[in-house]
Enzyme design. Structure first.
Site, short mmCIF file in Angstrom:
data_model
loop_
_atom_site.label_atom_id
_atom_site.label_comp_id
_atom_site.label_asym_id
_atom_site.label_seq_id
_atom_site.Cartn_x
_atom_site.Cartn_y
_atom_site.Cartn_z
N ASP A 166 6.54 51.64 0.83
CA ASP A 166 5.66 52.29 1.97
C ASP A 166 5.54 53.60 1.63
OD1 ASP A 166 5.01 53.64 4.16
OD2 ASP A 166 6.95 53.57 5.22
N LYS A 221 -0.84 62.02 1.00
CA LYS A 221 -1.57 60.71 1.39
C LYS A 221 -3.02 61.19 2.11
CE LYS A 221 -0.18 56.65 4.04
NZ LYS A 221 0.73 55.82 4.69
N GLU A 269 -0.20 48.74 6.92
CA GLU A 269 1.23 48.99 7.53
C GLU A 269 1.46 48.19 8.80
OE1 GLU A 269 0.74 53.28 7.63
OE2 GLU A 269 0.89 53.47 5.56
N ASP A 310 2.49 53.56 15.72
CA ASP A 310 3.25 53.98 14.44
C ASP A 310 2.98 55.70 14.76
OD1 ASP A 310 3.82 54.99 12.19
OD2 ASP A 310 2.77 53.34 11.09
#
Ligand code: AMP
Length: 586
Positions: free
Chosen positions: A9, A70, A147, A169
């Protein structure tokens, strides 16, 4: 055996690496830490640093450190760290290489293949950049998965029937919501929405602003330009936020925070969860709007969602769970560590590709919600027995949660605390598993704060304590068999509770309640009132909602009259309830 494929992850705030060994999913730790902070830096001697060291450096030398890379993946941009220049792929590759090394140290063998997760909304360019980062790190990215797909696999890889699942999330810097369909380990993303500029960091910032305002108001100091003080405030804010996930208040103490006109300035204050929730409510609203957009895009409504999965550290914030529960009527799953869930899903996918067998990930959770009752509103009306959940269904055991309540009237000398097990908004429809009285409260105005702590262990022993915040006066009880109430015959409703109380059911609960009653002399009119309540509750399943509400209203009033010894009012309300029952039975 085939070479192990690792699951990664690659997160905005933290990254993790996991593998499947002998069917079990393991998130690999580095010196006890499973989370690698997604920070990269160049230290004073020109060496590359990753993780916690880089995160610490960021506070003091942000010009030599980078976080949240990211967000820049897929962009044609350059990152300058000290006198060196990097692409976003290279920075991500440094994080990936560190994770690869962590896995190799654990496995004592080289690793060359990985499954990496990316947000569902990532464009082709962002995915391509992630793949390149893998290559630079010496990893063959055998698959990239979304994800939410990874999270769904952790909870449901073994389920055969088709299910609609909402995955919420909320991490440190990004928010994603996806609606997926899962069937036999295959996850299809039906829709996804999000905001890649919203997360726990924003919550921290709200607390930081609050602390800065306090310093301004109380000490006339602007601490914004003092980087050391700001670094401490940032840490203090995040810590306070974590405490407020489990407790209703947090004490923030930062001694010698800074110097002003030769004097040391200390910061000491209390922040309540209610105040904190007000600070972040707009952000939560934004996430709920995205949830609705995702549902709309998937052409579904709230009632089509069968399960909700919480991912990302920020979902430990209790009001998020509450909002989702209120909206969907489904208790969200958060039992698998929200920070590790995606990496675990990546490892499961990796094992599936590798032909390895994977066991279902199991953790010990409560199957029921435990809480108390309080005055509040139910179906738009004032009601004395609104269920106030404290330990929610699906919480990982052991679990310890604290909530605060306050007294209702001036000079209130005692409070009666009832503990219930169940999921109904109306506490009376849940199972009462214990009660006690806290006496000798201070003679103060209404609003005297009582802090209630519930601690449930793996054996079903529930410790309950109530403390008067002002004085520390404490009363506690231990409920030995908090699980067994429902196990022994699913005694789910007050109907059974009340019936058993009056000898119609021969159950263990009956005995328990009888014991509880021992030594108490109940006035005949009170006993009659209880019998009437039992009768009314027996009718609940077969009457209209309106009649049910009327009866509930009256039951509330009757119980209040009993508690406060108001015999005249009792007679009157009992008569009204009798009338309704007569009308319904005739
Ligand atoms: P993630 O990006 O999933 O690692 O999530 C990181 C975010 O979760 C950070 O903003 C953390 O401060 C936040 N977080 C971690 N633990 C908690 C907690 N117990 N309560 C509230 N937020 C938390």
């Amino acid at each position: 055996m085939n070479e192990i494929i690792i699951g990664i992850d690659l997160g905005t705030t933290n990254s993790e690496v996991a593998i499947v060994e002998q069917g079990k999913v393991t998130v690999i730790d580095d010196k006890g830490n499973k989370l690698l902070a997604s920070f990269v830096g160049v230290d004073e001697s020109g060496q590359i640093i990753v993780g916690e060291t880089a995160r610490n450096q960021y506070l003091v030398y942000p010009e030599r450190t980078v976080k949240s890379i990211k967000r820049l993946m897929g962009q044609n941009t350059q990152i300058k760290l000290a006198d060196q220049v990097f692409t976003p792929q290279e920075i991500s590759a440094i994080i990936l290489k560190q994770l690869k090394t962590i896995a190799e140290n654990y496995l004592h063998q080289p690793v060359s293949k990985a499954v990496i997760t990316v947000p569902a909304y990532f464009s082709d360019a962002q995915r391509q950049a992630t793949r390149e980062a893998g290559e630079i790190a010496g990893l063959d990215v055998v698959r990239m998965i979304n994800e939410p797909t990874a999270a769904a696999l952790v909870y449901d890889s073994a389920q055969a029937e088709s299910k609609r699942v909402l995955i919420y999330d909320l991490g440190g810097g990004t928010f994603d919501v996806s609606v997926v369909n899962i069937e036999s380990g295959v996850v299809e993303v039906l829709s996804s929405h999000g905001d890649n500029q919203l997360g726990g960091d924003d919550f921290d910032q709200q607390i930081i602003n609050f602390l800065l305002n306090q310093l301004q108001e109380n000490e006339q100091i602007d601490a914004r330009n003092n980087s050391k003080a700001m670094a401490r405030l940032t840490r203090a804010a995040e810590n306070a936020k974590w405490v407020l996930s489990d407790q209703p208040f947090v004490q923030i103490d930062e001694e010698y925070l800074l110097e002003h006109k030769g004097e040391a300035i200390h910061l000491s204050l209390e922040l309540s969860r209610i105040e904190y929730e007000e600070m972040i409510v707009d952000y939560i609203d934004t996430t709920m709007n995205a949830v609705h957009s995702a549902l709309k895009d998937a052409k579904l409504t709230s009632s089509d969602i069968e399960e909700i999965i919480l991912v990302g550290g920020s979902t430990r914030t209790p009001c998020i769970r509450e909002r989702l529960f209120n909206e969907f009527g489904v208790e969200p799953h958060g039992e698998i560590d929200a920070d590790l869930c995606v990496a675990m899903g990546a490892a499961i996918q990796a094992a599936m590709i590798n032909g390895q067998q994977v066991d279902t990930v199991l953790v010990d959770v409560t199957s029921y919600t435990y809480g108390t009752s309080a005055i509040g509103t139910l179906a738009g009306k004032d009601y004395p027995f609104v269920f106030a959940p404290i330990i929610h269904k699906n919480s990982v055991l052991p679990s310890r949660k604290t909530e605060s309540f306050s007294t209702n009237y001036h000079g209130q000398e005692f409070v009666d605390v009832s503990i219930y097990q169940g999921e109904d908004h109306d506490a009376l429809n849940n199972v009462k598993i214990g009660e006690f009285r806290v006496e000798g409260l201070q003679d103060v105005k209404a609003g005297n704060v009582i802090i209630l702590t519930l601690e449930l262990d793996l054996n079903g022993i529930l410790q309950v304590s109530a403390i008067e915040k002002m004085t520390g006066l404490e009363k506690s009880i231990t409920i030995q068999n908090a699980f067994s109430y429902t196990e022994s015959g699913k005694l789910d409703t007050a109907k059974q509770r009340i019936t058993s109380l009056f000898g119609k059911l021969d159950s263990s609960l009956y005995e328990q309640n009888e014991n509880e009653q021992e030594g108490q002399v109940v006035a005949p009119e009170v006993e009659k009132a209880y019998q009437l309540i039992a009768k009314a509750e027996n009718l609940f399943d077969n009457v209209s909602t309106e009649d049910k509400e009327d009866m509930r209203d009256l039951i509330g009033q009757i119980t209040k009259c009993i508690d406060s010894d108001k015999t005249d009012d009792l007679e009157n309300t009992v008569a009204q309830l009798k009338d309704i029952i007569y009308y319904l039975e005739s």
